[in-house]
Design a protein around this motif. Sequence first.
Motif, mmCIF file in Angstrom:
data_model
loop_
_atom_site.group_PDB
_atom_site.id
_atom_site.type_symbol
_atom_site.label_atom_id
_atom_site.label_comp_id
_atom_site.label_asym_id
_atom_site.label_seq_id
_atom_site.Cartn_x
_atom_site.Cartn_y
_atom_site.Cartn_z
ATOM 1 N N PHE A 22 -5.485 -0.888 -2.857
ATOM 2 C CA PHE A 22 -6.520 -0.808 -1.827
ATOM 3 C C PHE A 22 -7.370 0.446 -2.012
ATOM 4 C CE2 PHE A 22 -8.174 0.204 2.377
ATOM 5 C CZ PHE A 22 -8.660 -1.020 2.800
ATOM 6 N N SER A 26 -11.260 0.520 -3.236
ATOM 7 C CA SER A 26 -12.283 1.083 -2.349
ATOM 8 C C SER A 26 -13.180 2.049 -3.112
ATOM 9 C CB SER A 26 -11.649 1.791 -1.147
ATOM 10 O OG SER A 26 -11.063 3.022 -1.525
ATOM 11 N N THR A 31 -19.086 -1.425 -1.940
ATOM 12 C CA THR A 31 -19.277 -1.240 -0.512
ATOM 13 C C THR A 31 -19.925 0.109 -0.244
ATOM 14 O OG1 THR A 31 -17.011 -0.421 -0.390
ATOM 15 C CG2 THR A 31 -17.359 -2.727 0.190
ATOM 16 N N ILE A 64 -6.584 2.908 8.873
ATOM 17 C CA ILE A 64 -6.525 1.536 8.375
ATOM 18 C C ILE A 64 -5.065 1.214 8.076
ATOM 19 C CG2 ILE A 64 -7.245 -0.081 6.573
ATOM 20 C CD1 ILE A 64 -9.721 1.717 6.141
ATOM 21 N N VAL A 94 -5.516 -4.550 7.805
ATOM 22 C CA VAL A 94 -5.920 -5.435 6.707
ATOM 23 C C VAL A 94 -4.642 -6.108 6.191
ATOM 24 C CG1 VAL A 94 -6.920 -5.565 4.396
ATOM 25 C CG2 VAL A 94 -7.856 -3.945 6.063
ATOM 26 N N TRP A 117 -8.143 -9.109 3.524
ATOM 27 C CA TRP A 117 -8.548 -8.130 2.510
ATOM 28 C C TRP A 117 -9.793 -8.674 1.819
ATOM 29 C CZ3 TRP A 117 -4.529 -5.425 -1.111
ATOM 30 C CH2 TRP A 117 -5.190 -4.488 -1.923
ATOM 31 N N TRP A 119 -13.762 -7.227 1.104
ATOM 32 C CA TRP A 119 -14.525 -5.979 1.209
ATOM 33 C C TRP A 119 -15.746 -6.084 2.108
ATOM 34 C CZ3 TRP A 119 -12.268 -1.664 0.736
ATOM 35 C CH2 TRP A 119 -11.137 -1.565 -0.092
ATOM 36 N N LYS A 121 -15.816 -7.902 4.914
ATOM 37 C CA LYS A 121 -15.248 -7.792 6.268
ATOM 38 C C LYS A 121 -14.795 -6.361 6.549
ATOM 39 C CE LYS A 121 -13.738 -12.559 6.559
ATOM 40 N NZ LYS A 121 -12.621 -13.486 6.618
ATOM 41 N N ILE A 122 -14.214 -5.710 5.560
ATOM 42 C CA ILE A 122 -13.762 -4.327 5.727
ATOM 43 C C ILE A 122 -14.968 -3.415 5.963
ATOM 44 C CG2 ILE A 122 -12.646 -2.377 4.569
ATOM 45 C CD1 ILE A 122 -10.856 -4.559 3.150
ATOM 46 N N LYS A 125 -16.184 -3.883 9.490
ATOM 47 C CA LYS A 125 -15.298 -3.249 10.470
ATOM 48 C C LYS A 125 -15.471 -1.736 10.448
ATOM 49 C CE LYS A 125 -12.711 -5.382 12.618
ATOM 50 N NZ LYS A 125 -12.886 -5.996 13.950
#
Length: 137
Positions: A22, A26, A31, A64, A94, A117, A119, A121-122, A125
Amino acid sequence: MANPRAFISFDFDHNELQRNLFVGQSKNSRTPFSIEDWSSKSSLPQSQWERLIEEKIKKCNMLIVLVGRNMSSATGVKKEIEMASRNYVPVFGVYVDGAGYSTPIPMNLPRSRVIAWDWDKIASKINEMMTQGKNWW
């Protein structure tokens, strides 16, 4: 948007691999944010762990929770969520490691705040939390 600082809460005994994936993803994703992993990398004596972790959580914009299949046995995660709540740090989860809607989760983490999980949606949020800040609660 300023780069948010995120504390990554996970089941140390079962989901260290997912935490590593994760955090790595990231950093390499497209993102519009970066996540700093401020979680403890090793096991510590309980009182030392609690002081250290709460100070780190206080310095973060969000917590998170990586929700794995064995989350119900992760007492440290429950405490981290309580620390975040006490310090008005927004929290969301997540799903990882094959966990899903029927996976038991900590009672202090609303199911409505746990997402797949994904990206996009993450990112959504995280943007929501950064916009609402302390009003998240």
